[in-house]
Design an enzyme around this catalytic site. Structure first.
Site, mmCIF file in Angstrom:
data_model
loop_
_atom_site.group_PDB
_atom_site.id
_atom_site.type_symbol
_atom_site.label_atom_id
_atom_site.label_comp_id
_atom_site.label_asym_id
_atom_site.label_seq_id
_atom_site.Cartn_x
_atom_site.Cartn_y
_atom_site.Cartn_z
ATOM 1 N N ARG A 44 23.270 -54.236 22.003
ATOM 2 C CA ARG A 44 22.214 -53.527 22.717
ATOM 3 C C ARG A 44 21.926 -54.220 24.043
ATOM 4 O O ARG A 44 21.576 -55.397 24.051
ATOM 5 C CB ARG A 44 20.955 -53.479 21.872
ATOM 6 C CG ARG A 44 21.270 -52.814 20.556
ATOM 7 C CD ARG A 44 20.082 -52.206 19.919
ATOM 8 N NE ARG A 44 20.534 -51.464 18.746
ATOM 9 C CZ ARG A 44 19.758 -50.726 17.992
ATOM 10 N NH1 ARG A 44 18.485 -50.624 18.277
ATOM 11 N NH2 ARG A 44 20.250 -50.073 16.961
ATOM 12 N N GLU A 76 19.545 -54.465 25.821
ATOM 13 C CA GLU A 76 18.111 -54.466 26.051
ATOM 14 C C GLU A 76 17.808 -55.459 27.165
ATOM 15 O O GLU A 76 18.278 -56.584 27.138
ATOM 16 C CB GLU A 76 17.337 -54.891 24.799
ATOM 17 C CG GLU A 76 18.013 -54.586 23.512
ATOM 18 C CD GLU A 76 17.092 -53.882 22.532
ATOM 19 O OE1 GLU A 76 16.126 -53.263 22.987
ATOM 20 O OE2 GLU A 76 17.374 -53.946 21.329
ATOM 21 N N ARG A 124 12.359 -61.606 19.165
ATOM 22 C CA ARG A 124 12.902 -60.828 18.041
ATOM 23 C C ARG A 124 14.000 -59.850 18.443
ATOM 24 O O ARG A 124 14.370 -58.965 17.677
ATOM 25 C CB ARG A 124 11.763 -60.109 17.307
ATOM 26 C CG ARG A 124 11.035 -59.130 18.149
ATOM 27 C CD ARG A 124 9.724 -58.700 17.509
ATOM 28 N NE ARG A 124 8.965 -57.989 18.516
ATOM 29 C CZ ARG A 124 9.043 -56.694 18.722
ATOM 30 N NH1 ARG A 124 9.814 -55.947 17.974
ATOM 31 N NH2 ARG A 124 8.349 -56.132 19.683
ATOM 32 N N HIS A 125 14.501 -59.993 19.667
ATOM 33 C CA HIS A 125 15.623 -59.150 20.103
ATOM 34 C C HIS A 125 16.818 -60.004 20.504
ATOM 35 O O HIS A 125 16.660 -61.024 21.178
ATOM 36 C CB HIS A 125 15.226 -58.294 21.304
ATOM 37 C CG HIS A 125 14.306 -57.175 20.962
ATOM 38 N ND1 HIS A 125 12.947 -57.291 21.063
ATOM 39 C CD2 HIS A 125 14.560 -55.923 20.498
ATOM 40 C CE1 HIS A 125 12.378 -56.142 20.681
ATOM 41 N NE2 HIS A 125 13.336 -55.299 20.324
ATOM 42 N N GLU A 183 9.083 -54.978 12.783
ATOM 43 C CA GLU A 183 9.937 -53.953 12.162
ATOM 44 C C GLU A 183 11.246 -54.574 11.673
ATOM 45 O O GLU A 183 11.875 -55.341 12.375
ATOM 46 C CB GLU A 183 10.248 -52.878 13.212
ATOM 47 C CG GLU A 183 11.193 -51.809 12.714
ATOM 48 C CD GLU A 183 11.707 -50.899 13.836
ATOM 49 O OE1 GLU A 183 10.928 -50.526 14.729
ATOM 50 O OE2 GLU A 183 12.908 -50.580 13.800
ATOM 51 N N SER A 213 14.857 -49.131 10.329
ATOM 52 C CA SER A 213 14.542 -47.729 10.639
ATOM 53 C C SER A 213 15.488 -46.856 9.849
ATOM 54 O O SER A 213 16.674 -47.188 9.705
ATOM 55 C CB SER A 213 14.712 -47.434 12.124
ATOM 56 O OG SER A 213 13.612 -47.922 12.841
ATOM 57 N N ARG A 233 16.613 -60.362 11.630
ATOM 58 C CA ARG A 233 15.161 -60.236 11.418
ATOM 59 C C ARG A 233 14.801 -60.470 9.957
ATOM 60 O O ARG A 233 13.741 -61.015 9.654
ATOM 61 C CB ARG A 233 14.673 -58.856 11.867
ATOM 62 C CG ARG A 233 14.646 -58.728 13.371
ATOM 63 C CD ARG A 233 13.815 -57.554 13.799
ATOM 64 N NE ARG A 233 13.993 -57.307 15.209
ATOM 65 C CZ ARG A 233 13.475 -56.265 15.862
ATOM 66 N NH1 ARG A 233 12.756 -55.370 15.187
ATOM 67 N NH2 ARG A 233 13.673 -56.121 17.133
HETATM 68 P P1 ATP Z 1 12.521 -52.491 18.071
HETATM 69 O O1 ATP Z 1 11.640 -51.315 18.301
HETATM 70 O O2 ATP Z 1 11.884 -53.559 17.232
HETATM 71 O O3 ATP Z 1 13.172 -53.019 19.305
HETATM 72 P P2 ATP Z 1 14.425 -50.510 17.317
HETATM 73 O O4 ATP Z 1 13.531 -49.494 16.703
HETATM 74 O O5 ATP Z 1 14.906 -50.334 18.704
HETATM 75 O O6 ATP Z 1 13.748 -51.968 17.169
HETATM 76 P P3 ATP Z 1 16.505 -49.605 15.598
HETATM 77 O O7 ATP Z 1 17.355 -48.879 16.548
HETATM 78 O O8 ATP Z 1 15.562 -48.836 14.759
HETATM 79 O O9 ATP Z 1 15.703 -50.731 16.407
HETATM 80 O O10 ATP Z 1 17.454 -50.548 14.707
HETATM 81 C C1 ATP Z 1 17.271 -50.760 13.313
HETATM 82 C C2 ATP Z 1 16.942 -52.228 13.042
HETATM 83 O O11 ATP Z 1 17.908 -53.085 13.649
HETATM 84 C C3 ATP Z 1 15.619 -52.685 13.615
HETATM 85 O O12 ATP Z 1 14.552 -52.357 12.765
HETATM 86 C C4 ATP Z 1 15.828 -54.167 13.724
HETATM 87 O O13 ATP Z 1 15.633 -54.822 12.477
HETATM 88 C C5 ATP Z 1 17.290 -54.288 14.086
HETATM 89 N N1 ATP Z 1 17.456 -54.417 15.531
HETATM 90 C C6 ATP Z 1 17.474 -53.430 16.443
HETATM 91 N N2 ATP Z 1 17.645 -53.887 17.677
HETATM 92 C C7 ATP Z 1 17.738 -55.225 17.568
HETATM 93 C C8 ATP Z 1 17.922 -56.281 18.498
HETATM 94 N N3 ATP Z 1 18.056 -56.039 19.806
HETATM 95 N N4 ATP Z 1 17.969 -57.543 18.026
HETATM 96 C C9 ATP Z 1 17.846 -57.791 16.721
HETATM 97 N N5 ATP Z 1 17.673 -56.847 15.780
HETATM 98 C C10 ATP Z 1 17.609 -55.573 16.191
HETATM 99 MG MG MG Z 2 13.529 -48.646 14.888
#
Ligand code: ATP
Ligand code: MG
Length: 431
Positions: free
Chosen positions: A211, A213, A219-220, A354, A357, A405
């Protein structure tokens, strides 16, 4: 190495050869000790200077800390030694010497900042507590796999180099694939869904997600490990049941097999008990508003801000689900309830953040294509995916759980980077 004895297995009366790192050197004058460490623990080696061969003493005591040594000798009972035994050496070999100045202290007596630790992960992971995190991480993955087997899942591996992302062009790392634009996959979502339509029906995958991001948070990560589940012929509530069972299995596995590691980390560890409460999104925002922690009240349709998640987590005080999200803030592949305002999407939360999902998926071809269009995505670009919905795609549901996480929240780690050996974040591309 043949005929090597692990330090933990050395019993009084044995003649052994141990191999490991010099953890500590204590020279008391006439007598000196080396503490040798291997993956099973540590053992004391005693040098009585006047009674031993000079060369042996010289080799043993001139070595730098963290050098690799091989020591043969006799194991004796010694109540004053840390493990009640010590080795009286007959042979000492310095297998690989370490420089006198180390970038960090593997004995853990001197703290190093996270960045120095990550730059020198090999040395960092010689520390008992760091090693413990990764042993526990391994146990988490083992227990999770076992639980997926219990649930009747097949393990799959899907491509990480893809032509299109899961949710369009955002948050993706572009790469060049033989002159064509491609991306590192941000989620196995679409591929695992394609497999519930195969004879496998129920699948899981543990693999990397990428990602792009921009934000830098504790936590990312930009490369994370996703634990994914997807099953045909179940709805979102059954997917939540599976999710709960997998998370509990991870805790149970660690409780059962990692007591030493938990002790080394000195964590407050409890296996979650009872059913995880299931709150609707509407209840969640009401409860967050009632805490008074947010400057602005949340209204229907808002995504939950980090502060809101924290306030709610403290209020609930255990793992919990948030269900019935507004359709507009959940992705196109999530199925709506009959009341189309509401989606079957859910999140599973740890009080701190979180973790998961998931949701029931839209398996009706026409609705799926509509969903793409509503989110401004070109369904043509996802033809490889949508077309399989024309050939008998069963109703299905699933979820994705962030592996780091899970470990981070289980062990109370402050930063997600502590749960990955070689984290990838905005600054860090090596090691
Ligand atoms: P957040 O809102 O906390 O950034 P997200 O809703 O974008 O997470 P999802 O696409 O729902 O993330 O991904 C499912 C799961 O994967 C998340 O709940 C989280 O545990 C994990 N996850 C997602 N993105 C990341 C990241 N950049 N780093 C670590 N774990 C991640
Ligand atoms: Mg999510």
């Amino acid at each position: 190495m043949q005929n090597r004895t692990y330090t933990a297995d050395a019993e009084p009366g044995d003649s052994v050869t141990v191999a490991g790192w010099v953890h500590e050197i204590r020279d008391l004058g006439g007598i000196a000790f080396l503490i040798v460490r291997d993956t099973t623990g540590k053992i004391q080696v005693k040098f009585e200077k006047d009674e031993m061969d000079d060369d042996l003493v010289e080799t043993g005591l001139s070595v730098n800390r963290e050098s690799v040594v091989k020591i043969s000798g006799d194991v004796k009972e010694e109540p004053r030694a840390p493990t009640d035994v010590e080795i009286v050496p007959t042979e000492v070999e310095v297998v690989a010497s370490a420089e006198p100045e180390l970038p960090l202290d593997p004995s853990g007596k001197v703290d190093a900042d996270l960045s120095t630790r990550l730059d020198n992960r090999t040395l960092d992971a010689r520390k008992e507590d760091v090693e413990a995190v990764f042993k526990i991480r391994g146990e988490v993955l083992r227990s999770v796999r076992e639980q997926f087997r219990e649930l009747g899942c097949s393990e799959i591996n899907t491509p990480k180099i893809v032509a299109t992302g899961t949710e369009g062009g955002t948050e993706l790392f572009p790469i060049t694939y033989f002159g064509r634009e491609a991306f590192m996959n941000q989620s196995p979502q679409l591929f695992k869904q394609l497999m519930v339509g195969s004879g496998l029906e129920r699948v899981f995958e543990i693999g990397p997600i990428f990602r792009a991001e921009e934000h830098n948070t504790p936590r990312h990560l930009n490369e994370a490990t996703s634990i994914d589940f997807e099953s045909a012929f179940i709805d979102h509530t059954e997917a939540m049941d599976a999710c709960e069972s997998v998370v509990k299995a991870a805790y149970e596995g660690v409780a059962e097999n990692c007591q030493d590691e938990l002790d080394a980390l000195d964590v407050d560890f409890e296996v979650p008990e009872g059913d995880f409460p299931r709150l609707t999104y509407e209840e969640a925002i009401e409860r967050i508003n009632a805490t008074g922690e947010l400057d602005e009240m949340l209204v229907w349709g808002d995504d939950l801000p980090t502060e809101g998640e924290k306030a709610l987590g403290e209020d609930v005080g255990s793992h919990y689900f948030i269900t019935d999200w507004p359709s507009e803030i959940k992705p196109f592949y999530i199925k709506d309830h009959d009341d189309e305002e509401l989606s079957t999407g859910f999140d599973m939360m740890h009080p701190r953040m979180e973790l998961v999902s998931g949701g029931q998926r839209e398996h009706r071809f026409d609705r799926l294509v509509e969903g793409f269009e509503q989110q401004g995505l070109d369904p043509e670009a996802f033809d490889y995916y949508t077309k399989m919905f024309k050939y008998g795609m069963p109703p299905h549901a699933g979820w994705g759980l962030g592996g780091e996480r899970l470990v981070m929240t289980m062990l109370g780690l402050d930063n997600i980077r502590e749960a990955v050996l070689f984290p990838r974040d905005r600054q860090r591309l090596s090691p």
